[in-house]
Design an enzyme around this catalytic site. Structure first.
Site, mmCIF file in Angstrom:
data_model
loop_
_atom_site.group_PDB
_atom_site.id
_atom_site.type_symbol
_atom_site.label_atom_id
_atom_site.label_comp_id
_atom_site.label_asym_id
_atom_site.label_seq_id
_atom_site.Cartn_x
_atom_site.Cartn_y
_atom_site.Cartn_z
ATOM 1 N N ARG A 98 0.718 -1.291 0.219
ATOM 2 C CA ARG A 98 0.002 0.202 0.028
ATOM 3 C C ARG A 98 0.808 1.347 -0.072
ATOM 4 O O ARG A 98 0.537 2.335 -0.297
ATOM 5 C CB ARG A 98 -0.857 -0.238 1.175
ATOM 6 C CG ARG A 98 -2.141 -0.907 0.890
ATOM 7 C CD ARG A 98 -3.305 -0.410 2.017
ATOM 8 N NE ARG A 98 -3.056 -1.301 3.319
ATOM 9 C CZ ARG A 98 -3.290 -1.124 4.516
ATOM 10 N NH1 ARG A 98 -4.141 -0.104 4.585
ATOM 11 N NH2 ARG A 98 -3.292 -1.939 5.478
ATOM 12 N N THR B 174 2.768 -14.584 11.159
ATOM 13 C CA THR B 174 3.571 -13.836 12.230
ATOM 14 C C THR B 174 4.204 -14.878 13.137
ATOM 15 O O THR B 174 5.384 -14.725 13.654
ATOM 16 C CB THR B 174 2.831 -13.011 12.908
ATOM 17 O OG1 THR B 174 1.318 -13.623 13.121
ATOM 18 C CG2 THR B 174 2.308 -11.722 12.342
ATOM 19 N N ASN C 254 1.067 1.856 7.096
ATOM 20 C CA ASN C 254 0.933 0.926 6.062
ATOM 21 C C ASN C 254 0.795 1.587 4.743
ATOM 22 O O ASN C 254 0.980 1.107 3.529
ATOM 23 C CB ASN C 254 -0.218 -0.052 6.222
ATOM 24 C CG ASN C 254 -0.332 -0.918 7.279
ATOM 25 O OD1 ASN C 254 0.540 -1.704 7.407
ATOM 26 N ND2 ASN C 254 -1.075 -0.704 8.312
ATOM 27 N N ARG D 180 27.164 25.723 4.145
ATOM 28 C CA ARG D 180 27.405 24.337 3.687
ATOM 29 C C ARG D 180 28.242 23.583 4.408
ATOM 30 O O ARG D 180 29.041 24.318 5.470
ATOM 31 C CB ARG D 180 27.970 24.340 1.865
ATOM 32 C CG ARG D 180 26.814 24.934 1.381
ATOM 33 C CD ARG D 180 26.899 25.317 -0.070
ATOM 34 N NE ARG D 180 28.060 24.039 -1.048
ATOM 35 C CZ ARG D 180 28.775 24.315 -1.805
ATOM 36 N NH1 ARG D 180 28.981 25.496 -2.303
ATOM 37 N NH2 ARG D 180 29.446 23.397 -2.252
ATOM 38 N N LYS E 75 31.029 28.143 2.458
ATOM 39 C CA LYS E 75 31.544 26.631 2.475
ATOM 40 C C LYS E 75 32.699 26.175 2.974
ATOM 41 O O LYS E 75 33.944 26.892 2.613
ATOM 42 C CB LYS E 75 31.472 25.668 0.957
ATOM 43 C CG LYS E 75 31.451 24.496 0.924
ATOM 44 C CD LYS E 75 32.332 24.078 -0.580
ATOM 45 C CE LYS E 75 33.715 24.275 -0.362
ATOM 46 N NZ LYS E 75 34.492 23.734 -1.356
HETATM 47 C C1 UD1 Z 1 -1.559 -8.773 13.139
HETATM 48 C C2 UD1 Z 1 -2.293 -9.921 14.229
HETATM 49 C C3 UD1 Z 1 -3.568 -8.954 14.758
HETATM 50 C C4 UD1 Z 1 -3.350 -7.710 15.254
HETATM 51 C C5 UD1 Z 1 -2.448 -6.972 14.248
HETATM 52 C C6 UD1 Z 1 -2.084 -5.650 14.714
HETATM 53 C C7 UD1 Z 1 -1.570 -11.964 13.433
HETATM 54 C C8 UD1 Z 1 -2.141 -13.366 13.229
HETATM 55 N N1 UD1 Z 1 -2.640 -11.177 13.796
HETATM 56 O O1 UD1 Z 1 -2.515 -9.115 12.098
HETATM 57 O O2 UD1 Z 1 -4.442 -9.889 15.703
HETATM 58 O O3 UD1 Z 1 -4.507 -7.094 15.444
HETATM 59 O O4 UD1 Z 1 -1.372 -7.651 13.693
HETATM 60 O O5 UD1 Z 1 -1.374 -4.838 13.800
HETATM 61 O O6 UD1 Z 1 -0.615 -11.918 13.989
HETATM 62 N N2 UD1 Z 1 5.279 -10.341 9.157
HETATM 63 C C9 UD1 Z 1 6.471 -10.975 8.761
HETATM 64 N N3 UD1 Z 1 6.368 -12.125 8.411
HETATM 65 C C10 UD1 Z 1 5.048 -12.791 8.085
HETATM 66 C C11 UD1 Z 1 3.862 -12.138 8.449
HETATM 67 C C12 UD1 Z 1 4.029 -11.025 8.912
HETATM 68 O O7 UD1 Z 1 7.427 -10.446 9.151
HETATM 69 O O8 UD1 Z 1 5.192 -13.998 7.486
HETATM 70 C C13 UD1 Z 1 5.150 -8.838 9.930
HETATM 71 C C14 UD1 Z 1 4.564 -7.891 8.948
HETATM 72 O O9 UD1 Z 1 5.386 -7.391 7.916
HETATM 73 C C15 UD1 Z 1 4.094 -6.738 9.904
HETATM 74 C C16 UD1 Z 1 3.816 -7.752 11.086
HETATM 75 O O10 UD1 Z 1 4.639 -8.721 11.008
HETATM 76 O O11 UD1 Z 1 5.022 -5.992 10.459
HETATM 77 C C17 UD1 Z 1 2.198 -8.102 11.304
HETATM 78 O O12 UD1 Z 1 1.973 -8.778 10.264
HETATM 79 P P1 UD1 Z 1 0.583 -8.640 9.678
HETATM 80 O O13 UD1 Z 1 0.296 -9.467 8.491
HETATM 81 O O14 UD1 Z 1 0.357 -6.922 9.394
HETATM 82 O O15 UD1 Z 1 -0.363 -9.042 10.676
HETATM 83 P P2 UD1 Z 1 -2.066 -8.196 10.613
HETATM 84 O O16 UD1 Z 1 -2.734 -9.227 9.646
HETATM 85 O O17 UD1 Z 1 -1.988 -6.950 10.745
HETATM 86 CA CA CA Z 2 -0.812 -5.149 10.138
#
Ligand code: UD1
Ligand code: CA
Length: 459
Positions: A15, A78, A227, A332, A350
């Site tokens: 995004r 996550t 985001n 500078r 400068k």
């Molecule tokens: C997650 C939580 C949700 C919470 C929300 C808050 C889970 C399943 N859900 O959802 O309950 O309300 O955050 O913002 O955890 N990331 C990785 N690798 C991965 C997946 C994600 O590094 O494989 C990182 C993403 O870049 C991000 C963070 O983990 O920084 C959270 O991941 P994201 O997919 O945004 O989780 P949400 O769906 O927002």
């Molecule tokens: Ca998120």
């Protein structure tokens, strides 16, 4: 007990519509992932681990000096992002903070609270929760009849009753390391998104009797993720207000704090006044009683006490005490204005020193020059320091008086106490106390102008 922090920074951030990965985007000059790592480190985490994946070649340089790096090869969710840290933290026994690299506003205070609540209660998992008027998109906190934390359900998996819950998962956690990695082995991906959810660790710990608790934040702003560009601007606004509030609490005046932008590393002494449209970045420092702005940008610039810096751009410059700078000065890298000196209007300096009490008041370029004390540089004077290939130095001795519109063709040295006649082009060294001037004889033809006007038929 020891504390470690895992910062998840493997996401793509589509995004943002950017060439850069999301966590590399800056809030007040500092990439988001560094805000999160710094908050963890300020909260007392001794070990910092950054999980990288998407466009990691751009993320690694931002984190490698402060964190251990673990690559998440595939974005499986996550839980997987944390699980890939298993080997790195195999010998670690203590509290593990799990943080999102795209939430730059989290405070060290809150992280400390998560750690201390975990240690106080002995719970295996502590989740930072928040109540939002519109919780859409967030995981919901499901509690039992007694209010004990049971599990977290994601938006896409929730029943209508669950989705009516307004308490949400902020995405910040503190776990007991051993129990975290035990639970992660038991997390599956049988859910609406087919992902391994870190949130399942909560239910596993609760069921096993290891303890899982929710700690509410009183400031949901600190859990905001960025985001999109719009959310990045919102996060920047919040960071700006926080930083400015801190400086004001320390005795700095701002006429309109909304128009003052200060990066996190900047130091400002008390009784400094900042006018609107001031940007202070990098390692900038400002001493007591100095007045900055309006319309001023100082980057990596040190200002002493009682100096006046008006409508100035200064980059890697040093402005000492009681200096008068601007309006419309451009300093500078390597510009050094010593005590009581002046760089006035439309003056560019400068890699040069302007000695104590010396003045460059109007329309000048000074480059690669050492100016002594008590020197006056007349309006429009210029050091010609560049021959098309090399830069050459100029030195101007104490109390020299440089007439207006002088060209000093470097390398050249102008002796102490000398005077240069206006409009001279100085190509050879000038002895101390001498007068030097290069000036064609003035020609004067009586009545010529009048005759010309008559010829042209004008009054
Ligand atoms: C997650 C939580 C949700 C919470 C929300 C808050 C889970 C399943 N859900 O959802 O309950 O309300 O955050 O913002 O955890 N990331 C990785 N690798 C991965 C997946 C994600 O590094 O494989 C990182 C993403 O870049 C991000 C963070 O983990 O920084 C959270 O991941 P994201 O997919 O945004 O989780 P949400 O769906 O927002
Ligand atoms: Ca998120």
């Amino acid at each position: 007990m020891q504390t470690a922090a895992i910062v998840m920074a493997a996401g793509a951030g589509t995004r943002m519509k950017s060439k850069k990965p999301k966590v590399a985007h800056e809030v007040l000059g500092k990439p988001m992932v560094q805000w999160v790592l710094d908050a963890a480190s300020d909260a007392g985490a001794e070990r910092l681990v950054a999980v990288v994946g998407h466009e990691r070649e751009q993320v690694i340089p931002l984190v490698e000096d402060r964190a251990e790096i673990v690559v998440q090869p595939e974005r499986l969710g996550t839980a997987n992002a944390v699980d890939v840290c298993r080997d790195v933290l195999a010998d670690f026994d203590g509290s593990v903070l799990v943080l999102s690299g795209d939430c730059p506003l989290i405070t060290p205070d809150t992280l400390r609270r998560l750690v201390s609540e975990r240690e106080r209660t002995g719970a295996a998992a502590v989740v930072l929760t928040m109540k939002l008027p519109d919780p859409t998109g967030y995981g919901r906190i499901v509690r039992d009849a007694d209010g004990a934390l049971e599990r977290i359900v994601e938006q896409k998996d929730g029943t209508p009753e669950e989705l009516a819950i307004d308490e949400c998962n902020s995405g910040f956690y503190c776990f007991d390391a051993k129990r975290l990695f035990w639970a992660l082995q038991n997390v599956g991906c049988d859910n609406a998104q087919g992902e391994f959810y870190l949130t399942d660790v909560i239910e596993l710990c609760a069921k096993k009797g290891f303890g899982a608790i929710g700690v509410a934040t009183n400031d949901p702003d600190e859990c905001r993720g960025a985001n999109s560009r719009a959310q990045l601007a919102e996060a920047t606004k919040i960071a700006q207000r926080r930083i400015n509030a801190q400086h004001m609490a320390n005795g700095v005046s701002m006429m309109d704090p909304d128009q003052v932008w200060i990066e996190p590393g900047v130091e400002i002494a008390r009784d400094v006044v900042l006018y609107p449209q001031v940007f202070l970045s990098g390692a900038t420092k400002i001493g007591e009683d100095s007045v900055i702005g309006p319309n001023t940008r100082l980057a990596d610039t040190v200002v002493g006490e009682r100096s006046r810096v008006d409508e100035t751009v200064a980059i890697e410059a040093v402005i000492d005490n009681d200096v008068d700078c601007g309006p419309r000065a451009y300093l500078r890298p390597g510009a050094h204005l010593c005590d009581g000196s002046k760089a006035g209007t439309h003056v560019e300096i400068k890699k040069s020193t302007v000695g104590k009490g010396s003045k460059v008041p109007h329309l000048s370029y000074i480059g690669d020059t050492t100016i002594g004390e008590g020197v006056n540089i007349g309006a429009g004077s210029i050091t010609c320091n560049y021959d098309g290939k090399h830069k050459h130095p100029t030195t101007i001795g104490d109390r020299a008086f440089i007439g207006s519109d002088t060209m000093m063709v470097a390398p050249v040295s102008i002796g102490a106490g000398s005077i240069i006649g206006a409009a001279s082009c100085i190509t050879r060294d000038v002895e101390p106390d001498a007068l030097a001037l290069t000036r064609p004889e003035q020609v004067q033809i009586a009545g010529w102008a009048k005759k010309k006007r008559e010829e042209l038929g004008i009054d």
